[in-house]
Structures are given as C-alpha cells and as structure tokens.
Design a protein around this motif. Structure first.
Motif, short mmCIF file in Angstrom:
data_model
loop_
_atom_site.label_atom_id
_atom_site.label_comp_id
_atom_site.label_asym_id
_atom_site.label_seq_id
_atom_site.Cartn_x
_atom_site.Cartn_y
_atom_site.Cartn_z
N GLN A 276 0.84 -1.20 0.00
CA GLN A 276 0.00 0.00 0.00
C GLN A 276 0.87 1.26 0.00
O GLN A 276 2.07 1.19 0.29
CB GLN A 276 -0.92 0.02 1.22
N GLU A 277 0.25 2.38 -0.33
CA GLU A 277 0.95 3.67 -0.31
C GLU A 277 0.18 4.65 0.56
O GLU A 277 -1.04 4.78 0.43
CB GLU A 277 1.09 4.22 -1.72
N LEU A 278 0.89 5.31 1.42
CA LEU A 278 0.32 6.36 2.26
C LEU A 278 0.52 7.71 1.58
O LEU A 278 1.65 8.07 1.26
CB LEU A 278 0.97 6.37 3.64
N ARG A 279 -0.57 8.43 1.39
CA ARG A 279 -0.50 9.80 0.86
C ARG A 279 -1.16 10.70 1.90
O ARG A 279 -2.30 10.48 2.29
CB ARG A 279 -1.24 9.90 -0.48
N ALA A 280 -0.45 11.71 2.32
CA ALA A 280 -0.96 12.60 3.36
C ALA A 280 -0.63 14.04 3.01
O ALA A 280 0.40 14.33 2.41
CB ALA A 280 -0.37 12.23 4.72
N SER A 281 -1.52 14.94 3.38
CA SER A 281 -1.29 16.37 3.21
C SER A 281 -1.88 17.11 4.39
O SER A 281 -2.83 16.63 5.03
CB SER A 281 -1.91 16.88 1.90
N VAL A 282 -1.32 18.26 4.69
CA VAL A 282 -1.78 19.04 5.83
C VAL A 282 -1.79 20.52 5.46
O VAL A 282 -0.95 20.98 4.68
CB VAL A 282 -0.89 18.80 7.06
N SER A 283 -2.77 21.24 5.98
CA SER A 283 -2.85 22.69 5.85
C SER A 283 -3.07 23.28 7.23
O SER A 283 -3.93 22.82 7.98
CB SER A 283 -4.00 23.11 4.92
N VAL A 284 -2.28 24.28 7.57
CA VAL A 284 -2.43 25.00 8.83
C VAL A 284 -2.77 26.44 8.49
O VAL A 284 -2.02 27.11 7.77
CB VAL A 284 -1.16 24.92 9.70
N GLY A 285 -3.91 26.92 8.96
CA GLY A 285 -4.36 28.26 8.64
C GLY A 285 -4.03 29.24 9.75
O GLY A 285 -4.12 28.92 10.94
N ALA A 286 -3.62 30.43 9.37
CA ALA A 286 -3.37 31.50 10.34
C ALA A 286 -4.65 32.31 10.44
O ALA A 286 -4.89 33.22 9.65
CB ALA A 286 -2.20 32.37 9.89
N ASP A 287 -5.50 31.97 11.40
CA ASP A 287 -6.79 32.64 11.53
C ASP A 287 -6.72 33.91 12.39
O ASP A 287 -7.73 34.43 12.81
CB ASP A 287 -7.84 31.68 12.10
N ARG A 288 -5.50 34.35 12.63
CA ARG A 288 -5.28 35.61 13.36
C ARG A 288 -3.93 36.17 12.90
O ARG A 288 -3.23 35.52 12.14
CB ARG A 288 -5.30 35.37 14.87
#
Length: 421
Positions: A276-288
């Motif tokens: 199997q292959e793991l694909r991951a992504s992340v987004s961190v938002g600056a809400d201030r």
C-alpha cells in the motif's frame, strides 16, 4: 376454483400496485428532492460608483459583471439554489452612515427563475459606497438554515469604504460560527490594497481570491465557483492529535480537523499494509495575525522516531494557510501474513503570534489521509522509494558524468576532423 380466485386476486393486486406507482411518481421524486440538502450560492456584487469605470475590454466594469451574471444564470445547475445581493446600489448621497447600510437582496436565495433574475440584474447602475462588511453579514444570514453547502461569491473593484467594520474580521466571525460557509472573492482592479483585503476575506473561510481584468475571465470564474457548490463535499472529522506517537489516534483514509498550538507538534498514527501507499497532506491556517516567516513540516516517521519521508511548506508576510504533503509506498512482501506498519505522522508549525494576539485556541489544522494500493514499479517513480534513499541522486550523477565524457570525446573528434580537412 378457490385456487383460481386467489390467483386472480393476486394479479389484480399486482396491477393495482403498478398502476399506483405509475399514477403518482411525482410525489416520490418530490420527497427525494426535499430530503436532499440543496447547495446554496449567493452572488454579492459591488455596484458602487467606481464600477462605471471603462477598463474591462473597452466596456465598463458594470457591463462586464452584468454579462457574466447573465451567462452564469443560464448555466447554473438545477440543484443549486442561487440568490443575488448588491452593495452600494441604492443610495446616491454623501452621508457615510447611510451609505454604509446600502446593501439589499436583489434576488432571494431559492429555486432559480432565470428570466426574473436577469431582469433584476439589468436594472443595476453604479451608484454609491462600498459596504463589503455589512453585505457579507447579510449574505451569511441569507444562506442560513439547512444542511447543504453554502458559498458566497463576492465581486468588487475596491476596498471597503465603511471602516472600522473590517470585512476581514467579519469573514473570520462567519467562519467561527461553523456554518460550513465559504467566501470566494474576485477583484476587478489589480490594486495591492484591494488584493490584500479580498485575499484575507477568502482565506478566513477557506475560499479563493482571483484577480480578473477581462470579461471572459469573469464569466468563467463565477461559473466555476457556482458549479463547485454542486460538487459533493467531504465533511471533515474532528480528531485530537497528541504530543507523542505512542498515544496518538489511529486514522484511516479521510479528512480530519484539529487545532495546533503555536510552534508545537501533533502526532497521528496510520497503519500501512505491505503493497500500500500512504498519501498525506496538511494545511495549517493562520486565523489571526501572525509574525512573518513561518512554515509547516509534515513528517512520516517510524514508531521508533526514524524519519521515512517529509514535506514542508513556508510563507512570509500576509496571513495565509500553509500546506504541504508527502507520499510513502510500503514495499510488497512475500509473506501473506506480513503485519501492517504503523506510520506516525508528525505535524509541526513555526508560526508565532504577533504582539497582543491570543495564542489560544490553537491554529486550525486540516489533515488528509489516503491509504491506497501501491503503484506498480514500472509506472510510478514513487514505487522506487524516492523518499527512502540516495540511489536516484547517484544514478543522476553517474549519468551526467558519462554524458560529459561522451560530449567531450565527440567535441575533440570533431575538432580533429576539422584540423585534418
């Protein structure tokens, strides 16, 4: 005799049932339609005096907006409930207080009557102020209620003229209500201040900002955003990462949300079977408001802390969301009973809060996890383990070295031939 009577009665009942189904299909369809949550979209158009400027392919900005609206109204999907709100369309005077209340619903959000909507758009003339903040608040109320997706598409050619009600703060308040509402913005003037404000509004709700200077671009972009509202939306699942991998939650394929403190790290666990292959992504938002120079790091590590692969993204200056991703293919195994490998996903950020800004709650984090069958070795370079070794770099160096030798030999041979001749 009795058997024949029962058979006849059964046939009559079957025919009656089929007849009822044919006679009343509309009711069943109506129930299905009512039970499904229809997506809602409201187009918010700036009709302030500056929209009369003639810099859109030789015509006015207002004319371009009307043309775009007419084309979009013709192409709006049947399942989308659409409405139109204006700002700065009715008040002609110079009283700021009155001008900053000038927002009205031109066409209510609901089942679209294309003829009526086009007739309403045709009456618009560039008039007054630019109360973007109040218009966004009213538009959010227009879309309130129901479980479907909601989207505001704001088209403007300038900054809000009704401070101190900051439209960027208004967008953040709307996002904080958790009503699944996205604001997309389109700017008709490539002005830095306008761009920054409209970008901030879009970023606060996970929307997009687009700068538009041509009529066709405006029509295409508004149409894309309206169509997008009809696309299926995956609802994120709330999770809570931990400071150590050993106690982290185990995630399966899906979309997850969390909060991460400034300058801290969060761990999540994913089980990856051989092949199997793991694909991951992340987004961190600056809400201030945050300080310049920040980044996000996503690492896949073993339970013992050894790094497998990483991805990182950085930003500088304007408040924004930073995203990155990674891929990790797990090699096939000859053992049918080979256990899955537990991969720890580590999310780290280098955001720091500006002076006087609260650091709690943490920054909004969105994590996408996808575990799929691994690619074949012949069709996808990821299967060769690009994130796990240096052999590709060595192969490239060797190839370059050999190519250099061949080119040098060929050049000397051509020079010798030239001298001989």
């Amino acid at each position: 005799m009795i058997t024949r009577q029962r058979l006849a009665a059964g046939i009559c009942a079957l025919l009656a049932t089929l007849t009822a189904g044919v006679a009343f299909p509309a009711g069943a369809v109506a129930d299905e339609t009512d039970s499904a949550a229809s997506p809602k979209v409201e187009l918010v158009l700036d009709v302030s005096g500056s929209m009369s400027a003639k810099d859109m392919d030789g015509g006015s900005r207002m004319a371009a907006a009307k043309q775009a609206f007419n084309e979009v109204l013709d192409a709006t999907p049947e399942e989308v409930q659409l409405g139109i709100r204006t700002l700065g369309a009715n008040y002609h005077g110079n009283d700021r207080k009155t001008g900053c209340k000038d927002t009205a619903q031109l066409y209510p959000v609901g089942t679209l009557n294309r003829t009526e909507a086009k007739a309403a758009v045709a009456t618009l003339q560039p008039t007054g102020w630019t109360p973007i903040g109040p218009a966004l608040l009213k538009a959010a109320d227009d879309l309130n209620g129901g479980d479907g997706t909601r989207r505001i598409v704001l088209i403007s050619d300038g900054e809000d003229t009704c401070q101190p009600l900051d439209p960027c703060e208004v967008a953040r308040e709307i996002a904080a209500k958790g009503i699944d509402l996205t604001i997309d913005t389109l700017g008709l003037v490539p002005d830095a201040k306008t761009r920054d404000q409209l970008s901030c509004i879009a970023d606060a709700t996970g929307g997009t900002y687009t700068s538009v200077q041509h009529k066709e671009e405006l029509s295409d972009r508004v149409g894309q955003l309206v169509d997008r509202a009809a696309d299926p939306v995956v609802t994120p699942v709330a999770t809570e990462g931990t400071a150590r991998c050993s106690s982290a939650p185990t995630l399966k394929s899906g979309l997850y949300t969390d909060r991460e403190e400034f300058g801290k790290q969060r761990f999540y666990r994913v089980d990856v079977d051989p092949g199997q292959e793991l694909r991951a992504s992340v987004s961190v938002g600056a809400d201030r408001e945050v300080n310049p120079d920040y980044g996000v790091l996503l690492r896949a590590v073993t339970v013992h802390g050894r790094e497998i692969v990483r991805g990182e993204g950085t930003g500088n200056g304007r408040t924004d969301a930073v995203s990155t991703g990674l891929r990790y293919p797990k090699a096939e195994s000859d053992d049918d009973d080979a256990p899955a490998e537990t991969v720890c996903l580590q999310v780290t950020n280098s955001f720091s809060a500006a002076s006087g800004v609260k650091t709690t709650p943490g920054l909004p984090l969105e994590l996408t996890v996808d575990v799929v069958d691994g690619p074949s070795r012949a069709s996808d370079v990821a299967s060769f383990g690009l994130g796990r070794g240096w052999w590709l770099l060595g192969a490239l160096v060797l190839t370059g070295f050999v190519a250099g030798l061949l080119w040098g030999w060929l050049s000397r041979w051509r020079l010798a031939v030239w001298r001989t001749n």
